[in-house]
Design a protein around this motif. Structure first.
Motif, PDB file in Angstrom:
ATOM      1  N   HIS A  13      34.116  61.880  24.502  1.00 14.74           N
ATOM      2  CA  HIS A  13      33.207  62.538  25.441  1.00 14.74           C
ATOM      3  C   HIS A  13      33.856  63.765  26.066  1.00 14.74           C
ATOM      4  O   HIS A  13      33.302  64.854  26.042  1.00 14.74           O
ATOM      5  CB  HIS A  13      32.790  61.545  26.536  1.00 14.74           C
ATOM      6  N   LEU A  49      32.941  66.300  23.179  1.00 14.61           N
ATOM      7  CA  LEU A  49      31.580  66.766  23.385  1.00 14.61           C
ATOM      8  C   LEU A  49      31.487  67.769  24.529  1.00 14.61           C
ATOM      9  O   LEU A  49      30.659  68.682  24.484  1.00 14.61           O
ATOM     10  CB  LEU A  49      30.656  65.581  23.667  1.00 14.61           C
ATOM     11  N   GLU A  50      32.307  67.593  25.547  1.00 18.89           N
ATOM     12  CA  GLU A  50      32.263  68.506  26.688  1.00 18.89           C
ATOM     13  C   GLU A  50      33.547  68.424  27.497  1.00 18.89           C
ATOM     14  O   GLU A  50      34.327  67.485  27.354  1.00 18.89           O
ATOM     15  CB  GLU A  50      31.052  68.219  27.577  1.00 18.89           C
ATOM     16  N   HIS A  83      24.430  60.888  24.370  1.00 16.57           N
ATOM     17  CA  HIS A  83      25.262  61.839  23.630  1.00 16.57           C
ATOM     18  C   HIS A  83      25.153  61.617  22.125  1.00 16.57           C
ATOM     19  O   HIS A  83      25.046  62.568  21.355  1.00 16.57           O
ATOM     20  CB  HIS A  83      26.725  61.740  24.053  1.00 16.57           C
ATOM     21  N   ASP A  87      22.631  64.497  21.624  1.00 19.72           N
ATOM     22  CA  ASP A  87      23.507  65.669  21.544  1.00 19.72           C
ATOM     23  C   ASP A  87      24.199  65.821  20.192  1.00 19.72           C
ATOM     24  O   ASP A  87      24.394  66.938  19.719  1.00 19.72           O
ATOM     25  CB  ASP A  87      24.570  65.614  22.646  1.00 19.72           C
TER      26      ASP A  87
END
Length: 132
Positions: A13, A49-50, A83, A87
């Motif tokens: 994540h 992801l971020e 996610h 995403d």
């Protein structure tokens, strides 16, 4: 690296605190050691992801630059939350369009694997017994 090479990307994540990535780095190191023992020199890398780098797109591009013609992404996430369902698919589609000559596969989230769940259960039970 051989003419045909498979890369592995562990996708987390991400977090603001860089220490959050330490367990993921340890897992990547363990996977690299296992691949070397099997004489598989394909790259193993992390992506997020971020909030952390590298992004999934950057990690894929780096593995393609190293000659990978197949990349497997393993979401190191507990489940199929937003996610993974919302995403990740557009990121995978973009990567496949950007690198049409590379097979890009995505595994299920590790939290859905029975062996992972059993290992977590054993860890929880061990914590209970060690805290006495």
């Amino acid at each position: 690296m051989s003419a045909s090479s498979s890369g592995l990307i562990l996708l987390g994540h991400g977090a603001r605190d860089s220490r959050w990535a330490e367990p993921f780095e340890r897992v990547a190191s363990l996977v690299r050691a296992r691949r070397r023992a099997q004489q598989d020199e394909g790259p193993v890398s992390l992506a997020f992801l971020e909030l952390m780098q590298p992004s999934l797109q950057a990690a894929i591009a780096a593995q393609v630059a190293r000659g990978c013609d197949r990349i497997v992404i393993v979401p190191v996430l507990m489940g199929q939350g937003g996610h993974v369902r919302r995403d990740l698919p557009p990121l995978l589609n973009q990567a496949r369009l950007t690198h049409p000559h590379v097979r890009i596969d995505c595994a299920s989230s590790i939290g859905e694997d029975e062996a992972v769940l059993l290992a977590i259960a054993a860890c929880c039970e061990r914590a209970l017994h060690e805290s006495r």
